[in-house]
Design a protein around this motif. Sequence first.
Motif, PDB file in Angstrom:
ATOM      1  N   ASP A 222       1.119   3.484  -3.708  1.00 22.97           N
ATOM      2  CA  ASP A 222       0.298   4.568  -3.112  1.00 22.97           C
ATOM      3  C   ASP A 222      -1.334   4.568  -2.977  1.00 22.97           C
ATOM      4  OD1 ASP A 222       0.019   6.993  -2.157  1.00 22.97           O
ATOM      5  OD2 ASP A 222      -0.261   7.893  -3.493  1.00 22.97           O
ATOM      6  N   VAL A 223      -1.341   2.980  -3.394  1.00 19.91           N
ATOM      7  CA  VAL A 223      -2.508   2.871  -2.779  1.00 19.91           C
ATOM      8  C   VAL A 223      -3.104   1.904  -1.951  1.00 19.91           C
ATOM      9  CG1 VAL A 223      -2.520   1.684  -5.478  1.00 19.91           C
ATOM     10  CG2 VAL A 223      -1.965   0.317  -3.601  1.00 19.91           C
ATOM     11  N   SER A 224      -4.363   2.187  -1.473  1.00 12.16           N
ATOM     12  CA  SER A 224      -5.583   1.688  -0.301  1.00 12.16           C
ATOM     13  C   SER A 224      -5.243   0.428  -0.164  1.00 12.16           C
ATOM     14  CB  SER A 224      -6.311   2.148  -0.909  1.00 12.16           C
ATOM     15  OG  SER A 224      -7.846   0.817  -1.678  1.00 12.16           O
ATOM     16  N   LEU A 225      -5.348   0.070   1.270  1.00 15.92           N
ATOM     17  CA  LEU A 225      -4.806  -1.164   2.048  1.00 15.92           C
ATOM     18  C   LEU A 225      -6.250  -2.277   0.949  1.00 15.92           C
ATOM     19  CD1 LEU A 225      -4.715  -0.730   5.426  1.00 15.92           C
ATOM     20  CD2 LEU A 225      -3.054  -1.449   4.173  1.00 15.92           C
ATOM     21  N   LEU A 226      -6.935  -2.117   0.880  1.00 23.12           N
ATOM     22  CA  LEU A 226      -8.038  -2.863  -0.342  1.00 23.12           C
ATOM     23  C   LEU A 226      -7.365  -2.898  -1.377  1.00 23.12           C
ATOM     24  CD1 LEU A 226     -10.195  -4.462  -0.223  1.00 23.12           C
ATOM     25  CD2 LEU A 226     -12.003  -2.246  -1.133  1.00 23.12           C
ATOM     26  N   ALA A 227      -6.955  -1.780  -2.149  1.00 17.80           N
ATOM     27  CA  ALA A 227      -6.422  -2.429  -3.450  1.00 17.80           C
ATOM     28  C   ALA A 227      -5.046  -2.995  -3.721  1.00 17.80           C
ATOM     29  CB  ALA A 227      -5.961  -0.784  -3.769  1.00 17.80           C
ATOM     30  N   ALA A 228      -4.174  -3.194  -2.103  1.00 14.52           N
ATOM     31  CA  ALA A 228      -3.151  -3.424  -1.860  1.00 14.52           C
ATOM     32  C   ALA A 228      -3.472  -5.324  -1.843  1.00 14.52           C
ATOM     33  CB  ALA A 228      -2.210  -3.083  -0.709  1.00 14.52           C
TER      34      ALA A 228
ATOM     35  N   ALA B  75       0.644  -1.087  -0.159  1.00 14.24           N
ATOM     36  CA  ALA B  75      -0.356  -0.240   0.144  1.00 14.24           C
ATOM     37  C   ALA B  75       0.894   1.484  -0.179  1.00 14.24           C
ATOM     38  CB  ALA B  75      -1.177  -0.135   1.609  1.00 14.24           C
ATOM     39  N   TRP B  76       1.993   1.176   0.548  1.00 10.29           N
ATOM     40  CA  TRP B  76       2.920   2.402   0.706  1.00 10.29           C
ATOM     41  C   TRP B  76       3.209   2.755   0.194  1.00 10.29           C
ATOM     42  CZ3 TRP B  76       7.942   2.436   0.857  1.00 10.29           C
ATOM     43  CH2 TRP B  76       8.803   3.764   1.400  1.00 10.29           C
TER      44      TRP B  76
END
Length: 143
Positions: free
Chosen positions: A101-107, A97-98
């Motif tokens: 630079d995506v949301s936790l759901l996308a990750a 995620a970090w």
Amino acid sequence: MRSTPDRIRQAVSFELIGILIVTPLFAWAFDHPMGDMGILVVLGATAATAWNYLFNLGFDHLLNWRRGDVRKTLPLRVVHAVLFEATLLVLLLPLFAWWLDVSLLAALVMEISFATFYMVYAFVFTWGYDTLFPPQQVRQGGL
């Protein structure tokens, strides 16, 4: 049985080929730069390798402490595999995620995709490797 050099060749070729396939595939699939995805894939592979060692060491110590035996039954192998993948996912989720630079759901979706890819890839790779470099037959005999 495979010799130590053969096992090293198998492990290194598995990782290198996997990185060469998954980096451009996932850069395209998730619309991220190849360099960013490549670094993430290498970091993930390194973390998975280190975690594999630590997890298996801890799991075996726990089995030895609780049961006095490290041999695994089929149900215990399933628990072992699921726990390994779940803990690896939890460890890598914030990094994915970090870094991207995506949301936790996308990750999470990305990580599940990676795990699925590597499960299929491991099956195909091992089959191909065994075809190209058949393991030595070990004669069964009494000890």
